[in-house]
Design an enzyme around this catalytic site. Structure first.
Site, mmCIF file in Angstrom:
data_model
loop_
_atom_site.group_PDB
_atom_site.id
_atom_site.type_symbol
_atom_site.label_atom_id
_atom_site.label_comp_id
_atom_site.label_asym_id
_atom_site.label_seq_id
_atom_site.Cartn_x
_atom_site.Cartn_y
_atom_site.Cartn_z
ATOM 1 N N ASP A 1 0.855 -1.053 0.050
ATOM 2 C CA ASP A 1 -0.176 0.042 0.096
ATOM 3 C C ASP A 1 0.733 1.284 -0.146
ATOM 4 O OD1 ASP A 1 -3.085 1.205 0.788
ATOM 5 O OD2 ASP A 1 -1.465 2.247 1.941
ATOM 6 N N TYR B 1 3.151 10.011 0.281
ATOM 7 C CA TYR B 1 4.055 9.182 1.047
ATOM 8 C C TYR B 1 5.363 9.742 0.823
ATOM 9 C CZ TYR B 1 -0.107 6.415 2.815
ATOM 10 O OH TYR B 1 -1.226 5.912 3.232
ATOM 11 N N LYS C 1 -2.643 6.201 -4.456
ATOM 12 C CA LYS C 1 -3.786 7.086 -4.010
ATOM 13 C C LYS C 1 -3.674 8.596 -4.765
ATOM 14 C CE LYS C 1 -3.855 4.925 0.736
ATOM 15 N NZ LYS C 1 -2.484 4.383 0.544
ATOM 16 N N HIS D 1 -7.672 9.576 -2.135
ATOM 17 C CA HIS D 1 -7.126 9.575 -0.764
ATOM 18 C C HIS D 1 -8.085 10.329 0.518
ATOM 19 C CE1 HIS D 1 -2.782 9.405 1.332
ATOM 20 N NE2 HIS D 1 -3.862 9.336 2.150
#
Length: 298
Positions: free
Chosen positions: A51, A56, A85, A118
């Protein structure tokens, strides 16, 4: 959404998602530097669901790790289920595919297995990405029941969300949202299932430490497992897809043992009783958005 023999759930579009996933969010530069090696370890010990997310800032590391394990023969690309996302700065329809393509470039992938919104604000352009073959499944994250209903009731909806990724743990077990998703053939996926990292940007640091809860500790001793494994197993038995994240080899290997035992019905009910509608995540940071709705109360 039947559970398959290979520990996966078939989503409403026919694609299958492994029920235990490895998370790659890293709160700081030090942790980001460890992401590549940790992802390799996760694949080595059996994780096939990775994931990630644009925000990130670990996609290049994750991509390198996956490609390395493909190169050494550990896995093939089709063995890995990768989730990306759509970040909130790309919600305008003309930017959705741009975000996806930027992530694919960093990963050096031809496609993603799952691409999700997201935060709960956009959908039609996501359908176009699926039609273009850049992603196999599309879904959402942090959507409340009301927001899901808005999508499901939208005229001209081509693909209903395959998954809804939300904060879910014994202190916030999302039982009503889980029932709603099951009734609409949408998989519920839980993050922060072990509580959460104490990252002050996103987390209320005044919240209690979930894995120190006396009940979880007692049940863990009963099964000779860790409180973390009990928290993971609890969600798996409820039918959720579960995300876990750690960069420590010992804990990565431990988390992969979630299939080696089963909680009794009595223990499941006891853990249900820990619910206090408490969130670790500070959702208020998104409250200024016109489509923001407070998290579901239970």
């Amino acid at each position: 959404m039947a559970l398959s023999k290979d520990r996966g759930i078939t989503m409403n579009d026919g694609n299958k998602i492994p029920i235990l996933g490895f998370g790659t969010y890293s709160p700081d530069a030090v942790q980001k530097s460890k992401c590549e090696e940790a992802t390799k370890i996760a694949i080595e010990v059996g994780f096939r669901h990775i994931d990630g997310a644009y925000v990130y800032e670990t996609e290049e590391q994750v991509g390198r790790a996956i490609r390395a394990k493909i190169s050494d023969g550990t896995v093939k690309r089709e063995d890995i289920f990768y989730t990306g996302k759509l970040w909130s700065t790309f919600h305008r329809p003309e930017l959705v595919r741009k975000c996806l393509e930027e992530s694919l470039k960093k990963l050096q992938f031809d496609y993603m297995d799952l691409f999700i919104i997201h935060n709960p604000y956009s959908m039609k352009a996501m359908e176009a990405c699926k039609d273009a073959g850049l992603v196999r499944s599309i879904g959402v994250s942090n959507f409340t029941r009301k927001q899901l209903e808005m999508i499901l009731n939208k005229p001209g909806l081509k693909y209903k969300p395959a998954i809804n990724q939300v904060e879910c743990h014994p202190y916030r077990n999302q039982s009503k949202l889980l029932a709603f998703c099951k009734s609409n053939n949408i998989v519920l996926e839980g993050y922060s299932v072990l509580g959460s990292q104490r990252d002050p940007r996103w987390i209320d640091t005044n919240t209690p430490v979930l894995l120190e809860d006396p009940l979880l500790v007692a049940i863990a001793k009963k099964y000779n497992k860790s409180p973390a494994l009990v928290a993971i197993r609890y969600q798996l038995q409820r039918g959720l897809v579960v995300l876990v994240k750690t960069y420590t080899r010992k804990r990565i290997e431990e988390n992969a043992q979630a299939f080696t035992f089963q909680l009794s019905e009595e223990d499941m009910k006891s853990i249900d009783g820990l619910h206090k509608n408490m969130s670790f995540i500070k959702a208020e940071i998104f409250s200024g958005h016109p489509q923001y709705y407070p998290p579901d109360e239970e």
